[in-house]
Write an enzyme that holds these catalytic residues in place. Structure first.
Site, PDB file in Angstrom:
ATOM      1  N   SER A 137      -5.540  -7.626   3.064  1.00  0.00           N
ATOM      2  CA  SER A 137      -4.081  -7.531   3.102  1.00  0.00           C
ATOM      3  C   SER A 137      -3.591  -8.125   4.423  1.00  0.00           C
ATOM      4  CB  SER A 137      -3.690  -6.056   3.038  1.00  0.00           C
ATOM      5  OG  SER A 137      -2.327  -5.910   3.356  1.00  0.00           O
ATOM      6  N   TYR A 153      -4.312   2.505   5.289  1.00  0.00           N
ATOM      7  CA  TYR A 153      -4.521   1.408   4.340  1.00  0.00           C
ATOM      8  C   TYR A 153      -4.822   0.112   5.103  1.00  0.00           C
ATOM      9  CZ  TYR A 153      -3.305  -2.358   1.119  1.00  0.00           C
ATOM     10  OH  TYR A 153      -3.325  -3.519   0.378  1.00  0.00           O
TER      11      TYR A 153
END
Ligand SMILES: NC(=O)c1ccc[n+]([C@@H]2O[C@H](COP(=O)([O-])OP(=O)(O)OC[C@H]3O[C@@H](n4cnc5c(N)ncnc54)[C@H](OP(=O)(O)O)[C@@H]3O)[C@@H](O)[C@H]2O)c1
Length: 234
Positions: A137, A153
Site C-alpha cells: 500500500s 495497517y
C-alpha cells in the site's frame, strides 16, 4: 502459466483472477475464506471466457498449517507455481490508543505472517523464472502521506516491503524474483471502509490489468523493488 492469487473473493484479487482467466493457458488457484464467492467467480470466468481454468480454494490464511492443509489443495490443481500474488489484506482503522492486541494479531497475521508462511510453503513448487508479487500500500511506503487510524495497517505493509527486498536477495540464486506493488486508492470495499464516499480514480479491473501484466513480465526488468502505483504525490 500457473498462478496463485490470495484474497480472490472480491476487490482487486477477484478482478485479477478474471484478468488471468482470459488466457486459457493460465491455471489460476483463487484463495479466500468466502468459498461460495470463489465458486461464483469460477462460474463467471467460465461464462465469460469459455476455456478459463480457475480453482477455488476456501481457506483462512490466518490458520497457517499451509504444508499440511493448504498445499494439498493447491497441488491437486497445479504442480508448479509460476506466479504468486499475495493480495489478501486486512484493514482495521482505529485511533492508535484503541487498538487491541487481537487487532494487532489479526492485521499482522493476514498482511505479513501468512505471506511469509505461504511463500515458504510454495517455494518448493517454484522453478527459476517464478515471480512473487506482494501487494502493498502507498501508506506502507517510507515518506508517503500518512492517514489517521491506519498506523497498524500501514506499518504491516511496510514490513511486507522490507520482506520483499530481503527475499529478492535471498532467493536470487534460486531464480525466483520478488517485487511489491504499493497500491494507491482502488475502488473496493476496503477503500470505502477506510475513506467512505471517496471516489477512487482506479477501478479493480484497471488495477488488475496492470498487476497481471507486471506479474507476467515485471521480473524480467526488476527484482526486490517496491513500486508505488499512485496518481497522487506520495
Ligand atoms: N483498495 C485500495 O484502495 C487499496 C489500497 C492500497 C492497498 N490495497 C491492498 O490491495 C489488496 C486488495 O485490497 P482490496 O481493496 O481488494 O480489499 P478487499 O476488497 O477488502 O478484499 C480483501 C480480500 O482479502 C481476503 N482476505 C482477508 N482476510 C483473509 C484471510 N484471513 N484469509 C484469506 N483471505 C482473506 C478477502 O477475502 P475473504 O473475506 O473471503 O477471506 C478479500 O478477498 C490488499 O492487500 C490491500 O491491502 C488496497
Amino acid at each position: 502459466m500457473n498462478m496463485i492469487v490470495t484474497g480472490a473473493s472480491r476487490g482487486v484479487g477477484k478482478a485479477l483472477v478474471r484478468e488471468f482467466a482470459k488466457d486459457p493457458a493460465n491455471h489460476i488457484v483463487a484463495i479466500a475464506r468466502d468459498k461460495p464467492a470463489l465458486i461464483e467467480l469460477q462460474k463467471e470466468c467460465l461464462n465469460d471466457f469459455s476455456r478459463a481454468h480457475v480453482y477455488p480454494v476456501g481457506y483462512d490464511l490466518t490458520h497457517g498449517a499451509f504444508p499440511a492443509r493448504l498445499l494439498p489443495e493447491i497441488e491437486s490443481a497445479v504442480r508448479k507455481v509460476d506466479i504468486l500474488v499475495n493480495n489478501a489484506g486486512l484493514l482495521i482503522q482505529k485511533p492508535f490508543p484503541d487498538f487491541t492486541p487481537d487487532d494487532l494479531d489479526r492485521i499482522l497475521n493476514v498482511n505479513f505472517k501468512s505471506v511469509v508462511l505461504l511463500i515458504q510453503a510454495l517455494l518448493p513448487l517454484m522453478d527459476p523464472g517464478a515471480h512473487i508479487v506482494n501487494i502493498g500500500s502507498m501508506g506502507g511506503v517510507q515518506g508517503s502521506v500518512k492517514f489517521n487510524g491506519l498506523s497498524l495497517y500501514s506499518s504491516s505493509k511496510g514490513a511486507l516491503a522490507i520482506l520483499t527486498e530481503c527475499l529478492a536477495e535471498e532467493l536470487r540464486s534460486s531464480g525466483v524474483s520478488v517485487n511489491m506493488l504499493a497500491l494507491g486508492a482502488v475502488d473496493t470495499e476496503m477503500l470505502q471502509k477506510a475513506f467512505p464516499g471517496y471516489k477512487a480514480p482506479v477501478s479493480p479491473a484497471g488495477m488488475a490489468s496492470f498487476i497481471a501484466n507486471f506479474a507476467k513480465t515485471g521480473h524480467h526488468f526488476m527484482n526486490g523493488r517496491i513500486i508505488p502505483l499512485s496518481l497522487s504525490t506520495p
